[in-house]
Design a protein around this motif. Structure first.
Motif, short mmCIF file in Angstrom:
data_model
loop_
_atom_site.label_atom_id
_atom_site.label_comp_id
_atom_site.label_asym_id
_atom_site.label_seq_id
_atom_site.Cartn_x
_atom_site.Cartn_y
_atom_site.Cartn_z
N THR A 208 -15.66 -3.02 9.76
CA THR A 208 -16.55 -1.90 8.97
C THR A 208 -15.57 -1.26 8.07
OG1 THR A 208 -16.16 -0.39 10.86
CG2 THR A 208 -18.01 -1.61 10.97
N ARG A 209 -16.20 -0.69 7.33
CA ARG A 209 -15.18 0.11 6.11
C ARG A 209 -14.40 1.20 7.04
NH1 ARG A 209 -17.48 2.15 0.37
NH2 ARG A 209 -15.84 3.20 -0.27
N HIS A 210 -13.22 1.26 6.60
CA HIS A 210 -12.13 2.03 7.24
C HIS A 210 -12.66 3.39 6.41
CE1 HIS A 210 -9.41 -0.55 8.96
NE2 HIS A 210 -9.84 -1.56 8.11
N ALA A 211 -12.48 4.36 7.45
CA ALA A 211 -12.79 5.98 6.83
C ALA A 211 -11.18 6.61 6.70
CB ALA A 211 -13.73 6.73 7.96
N ALA A 212 -11.36 7.64 5.90
CA ALA A 212 -10.18 8.27 5.74
C ALA A 212 -9.69 9.07 6.99
CB ALA A 212 -10.24 9.53 4.66
N GLU A 213 -8.49 8.93 7.39
CA GLU A 213 -7.84 9.45 8.59
C GLU A 213 -7.04 10.86 8.49
OE1 GLU A 213 -5.36 6.82 10.08
OE2 GLU A 213 -6.59 4.94 9.77
N SER B 136 -15.33 -4.04 0.41
CA SER B 136 -15.00 -5.34 0.24
C SER B 136 -13.66 -5.55 -0.05
CB SER B 136 -15.94 -5.73 -0.95
OG SER B 136 -15.66 -5.28 -2.08
N ALA B 137 -12.88 -4.46 -0.11
CA ALA B 137 -11.40 -4.74 -0.49
C ALA B 137 -10.50 -3.65 0.14
CB ALA B 137 -11.16 -4.79 -1.91
N LEU B 138 -9.30 -3.94 0.58
CA LEU B 138 -8.39 -3.12 0.84
C LEU B 138 -7.44 -3.03 -0.18
CD1 LEU B 138 -7.73 -4.19 4.74
CD2 LEU B 138 -9.50 -2.57 3.75
N VAL B 139 -6.96 -1.57 -0.41
CA VAL B 139 -6.23 -1.46 -1.54
C VAL B 139 -5.14 -0.43 -1.23
CG1 VAL B 139 -5.93 -0.57 -3.88
CG2 VAL B 139 -7.95 -1.56 -2.99
N THR B 140 -3.92 -0.78 -1.28
CA THR B 140 -2.81 0.13 -1.10
C THR B 140 -2.47 0.99 -2.12
OG1 THR B 140 -1.09 -0.97 -1.89
CG2 THR B 140 -1.58 -1.79 0.22
N GLN B 141 -2.10 2.36 -1.69
CA GLN B 141 -1.39 3.39 -2.55
C GLN B 141 -0.07 3.03 -2.70
OE1 GLN B 141 -0.38 7.18 -1.29
NE2 GLN B 141 0.75 7.06 -3.13
N GLY B 142 0.50 2.30 -3.64
CA GLY B 142 1.69 1.91 -3.66
C GLY B 142 2.24 1.12 -2.74
N GLU B 143 3.55 1.15 -2.33
CA GLU B 143 4.19 0.32 -1.36
C GLU B 143 4.42 1.23 -0.22
OE1 GLU B 143 6.98 -0.91 -4.28
OE2 GLU B 143 8.59 0.41 -3.60
#
Length: 851
Positions: free
Chosen positions: A515-520, A565-572
């Motif tokens: 499922t969609r990850h919610a902010a932690e 539909s996509a996981l996106v990183t905030q930088g490395e």
């Protein structure tokens, strides 16, 4: 359309289906006994010539890297290292057929160990690829012009047309060489500037390519029956076409496709001697270099473990160690192929007889089945080895051990057991190269890997059908259990292998979609790592709109967002390098497991090696500017606006102040009013994810720089929150002013901040990213770089891209590339849209005003 997985997997499968059908038709009148007889009767002189031709061909392959490295790096890369890297890389790719396994990633790992950056490595690889095509054009062109009846033997064209084609080919070659001699020495593409070879270097590379293509062709030419090779031009044209189709099929080593194309082109249907020659060619040109590569790397590892104090050996081991996952993947693939091939061929009767008195027939049958299933699982787990998964390493050891024991129990196949033991030893030698990735899926199949395994399985199954073509099929064969039941064992093993592959493919297809990850909530270890990080932008993780992957020992974290539909990183990742690499793989695994796209957004070149290992596209998205505070002043013409603003603010009574974060809550109401007013007059809405937004909790994490108006009121007219990177780097996030105030206040505030940071002992001031800055607009640049350049030049209607770069350029910053990493093709466009959805809420949010 081409990017659709059904298309990407379907086209290669269609090619192999046609190839298997053609092979079957061409071998209807050939039996296994005839092929074995032809192998036994192979001419020793021909075998020696084939080996010598292989050596010559690989010397040409090695010279690609030697010439390119010398041209681009001088003596930085020793010729010996360049030669070994080039030869070893092609030995692996010839076996596997997967260019992404042994191309850029392999070379980058070796050359990065010698200090080369990504652009130089890509430049070196471009030299090699260009050389191959130059050499191929020269060889084919000369043959068509001076020894025609090559194309005409395949396409039935007239001799004059063939000569004309050769002249055109040589003419194009001359144009290219003239370009190298008189044209510009540099071109820009993919965000990098590449150096072109000089005319002398081009000639040397072309000569190496001629040796390469001639050696590979001659290795087969001397093995083929004489009556099939009377016309070398025809043979060479067919040989080149066979290689091209083999590469396009994605089959490991082009197996099946290469053979079917070559037999058809030479009219060698029904010829057991031609099949025997192709088998010998596979052993000599493909198997022998691969075996020597694995042996050489293993010896380096053994020697370096025995004597780590020897600097030369230590250097070799440092260069070899990073290539271990690539080679381990190839070893697993080769071992699995051997087990499957052995299970599809009749057992050696004399050895089977020896087992009769000691082993029950049931154990022989079970061992035969277990060996084939282990072989299939090794093909699957090879992908996990390439991805450096410790779980894949453990499973590979288990499957190899099963294969070793089963090889002995099913027919005393001692050579096969020795190969399994050697593969186990290799994996044990390079155990540190494989990392523990929580929740990894070592048996998960991607479309390309699945298609490749299906192609390989189809080719190996055809070999079994060919071996037992004399056995009349009947349903009873499936259930027959006897010492002479080789055909029955083949049928059962093939079915079991196909079932195992189907189950794994189905599991990979339907997978567990998350499922969609919610902010932690922000974990305490993340706060600790942020405060210890020298990168000021790590503070964006405190925004409260992200999820976190955290190293089990809390040595590193990776912040990311989920669009659904996509996981996106905030930088490395932020933290220790080794733990960070593991998190990158864990993130990739998680996206695969959930059936989502993945994007590494806004990363530096630090982990390019890992991204290339994943087979991803690394695309320049912009540049990050950093001011060297130790040498920065407000003197000079370019700084006159900031100098004027600071001096005028001082004259008129404006005061600069740093509000400590524990005092920030007291001024938040004033800051909120400024922010809301500022947003009302600016295009766009409040952003997020990689850009801060006004949020009480977020701003309470930082000291705030403010500029107060003159007079008794001392009201705040401008502010900026200060991001600190472990007393190394300084930056700002939100920087806003009250509309209607003096137009110099923002310049004054910024100038004061820069000087304050210098006085506080910070080394760098991070100006942040300039999106699409530095992207190439050359006619030879990639479509994505051209698009980026277009947006940079003409996108001011939506976002001030070019103005942003111009503003930052006043400080004469040090620019470093900023990358987006994702799957290639249209995946790049999707990646930018996915990131924009998290930052701006989609394209509408990019241009919509805050209500």
């Amino acid at each position: 359309m081409v990017e659709h997985p059904v298309v990407r997997g379907g086209i290669p499968l269609l090619i192999i289906a046609i190839a298997v059908f053609v092979l079957h038709r061409l071998s209807l009148e050939v039996n296994l006994a005839d092929v074995r007889a032809d192998l036994a009767a192979a001419n020793r002189a021909s075998l020696i010539l084939a080996v010598l031709s292989t050596c010559a061909g690989f010397s040409g392959l090695a010279m690609y890297d030697v010439i390119a490295a010398r041209a681009l790096t001088g003596t930085t890369v020793p010729s010996r290292i360049a030669a070994l890297t080039g030869a070893a890389g092609y030995a692996l790719s010839n076996l596997l057929g997967f260019s992404y396994l042994t191309g850029t990633a392999l070379r980058y790992r070796v050359y990065a160990g010698l200090g080369l950056d990504l652009a130089t490595v890509l430049n070196l690889i471009a030299f090699s690829w260009g050389a191959f095509w130059l050499g191929l054009a020269l060889t084919v062109g000369v043959l068509l012009v001076f020894h025609p009846v090559g194309l005409s033997g395949v396409l039935h064209v007239s001799t004059p047309v063939e000569i004309a084609a050769g002249v055109v080919l040589l003419g194009l070659l001359a144009v290219v060489l003239a370009r190298f001699a008189f044209g510009r020495r540099e071109i820009a593409t993919s965000g990098h500037v590449f150096t072109l070879p000089t005319i002398g270097q081009s000639m040397a590379l072309t000569a190496a390519a001629v040796v390469d293509v001639a050696g590979s062709a001659l290795a087969l030419y001397v093995l083929m029956p004489a009556d099939l090779t009377q016309n070398f031009s025809l043979f060479f044209i067919v040989f080149v076409l066979s290689i091209a189709l083999g590469v396009f099929s994605h089959a490991p080593g082009g197996i099946g496709v290469f053979e079917a194309t070559l037999l058809t082109g030479l009219g060698a249907g029904g010829r057991s001697d031609a099949l025997a020659a192709l088998l010998l060619y596979r052993v000599i040109y493909t198997g022998l270099p691969f075996a020597l590569t694995v042996l050489g790397i293993s010896l380096v590892a053994l020697k370096s473990r025995r004597d780590l104090l020897l600097s030369a050996t230590g250097t070799m081991r440092r260069l070899v160690q990073p290539t271990a996952p690539l080679i381990a993947s190839a070893v697993a693939l080769a071992a699995g192929t051997v087990l499957l091939l052995s299970g599809n061929l009749p057992a050696v009767e004399t050895r089977l007889e020896l087992l009769r008195d000691f082993v029950p027939i049931g154990l022989v049958e079970a061992s035969h089945l277990a060996a084939s299933v282990a072989g299939m699982l090794l093909l699957v787990v090879a992908r996990g080895l390439f991805r450096r998964l410790k779980s894949a390493w453990i499973l590979a050891i288990v499957f190899l051990a099963v294969g070793l024991l089963a090889s002995i129990a099913k027919g005393l196949d001692l050579e096969e057991a020795a190969l399994m033991a050697g593969a186990i030893l290799f994996l044990l030698l390079f155990r540190p190269a494989f990392h523990r990735v929580p929740h990894s899926a070592p048996l998960r199949l991607g479309w390309v890997w699945f298609a490749s395994i299906v192609i390989l399985l189809a080719a190996l199954t055809w070999i079994g059908v060919f071996a037992y073509k004399h056995v009349e099929y009947r349903d009873a064969l499936w259930w027959q259990v006897s010492w002479s039941g080789d055909a029955s064992r083949f049928l059962r093993a093939s079915l079991a292998s196909a079932v195992v592959l189907s189950v794994l493919a189905l599991n990979s297809l339907i997978g567990v979609r998350g499922t969609r990850h919610a902010a932690e909530p922000i974990p305490s270890c993340v706060r600790h790592l942020v405060s210890a990080s020298p990168n000021a932008e790590a503070n964006i993780a405190l925004l409260g709109d992200k999820c976190f992957l955290i190293d089990p020992e809390e040595r590193a974290y990776l912040a990311f967002g989920d669009t659904g539909s996509a996981l996106v990183t905030q930088g490395e990742p932020v933290g220790e390098p080794e733990a960070s690499r593991n998190l990158l793989w864990q993130f990739r695994e998680m996206a695969d497991r959930e059936g989502k796209r993945f994007v590494f957004f806004g990363v530096s070149s630090t982990y390019v090696e890992t991204f290339l290992d994943m087979g991803l596209a690394v695309v320049k998205y912009g540049e990050v500017g950093r001011i060297d505070l130790q040498s920065c002043t407000l003197d000079g013409p370019s700084m006159k606006d900031f100098r004027y603003a600071r001096n005028r603010a001082a004259r008129e009574g404006y005061t600069f102040e740093i509000v400590a974060r524990d005092k920030v809550p007291a001024i938040l109401d004033d800051l909120r009013r400024i922010s809301q007013a500022w947003l009302r007059v600016k295009s766009g809405k409040e952003k997020g994810f990689t850009l801060g937004r006004f949020d009480d909790t977020y701003l309470s994490n930082f000291d705030i720089a403010i500029l107060r108006a003159p007079g008794d009121s001392g009201e705040i007219v401008a502010f900026a929150n200060i991001l600190k990177g472990a007393q190394v780097e300084l930056s700002v996030d939100l920087m806003r002013n009250r509309p209607g105030c003096a137009n110099f206040v923002m310049d004054a505030l910024f100038g004061e901040l820069v000087l304050w940071g210098k006085a506080q002992g910070f080394e760098w001031f991070n100006l942040g990213a300039a999106p699409f800055s530095g992207t190439a607009r050359h006619e030879l640049a990639s479509i994505w770089q051209k698009l980026g350049g277009l947006i940079y030049e003409h996108g001011d209607k939506f976002y001030h891209f070019e103005g942003l770069r111009s503003f930052k350029e006043k400080f004469h910053p040090v620019w470093s590339p900023n990358y987006v990493v994702c799957k290639g093709g249209v995946g790049i466009a999707r990646a930018l849209l996915d990131a924009n959805e998290l930052i701006s809420g989609g394209l509408v949010g990019l241009v919509r005003k805050e209500p």
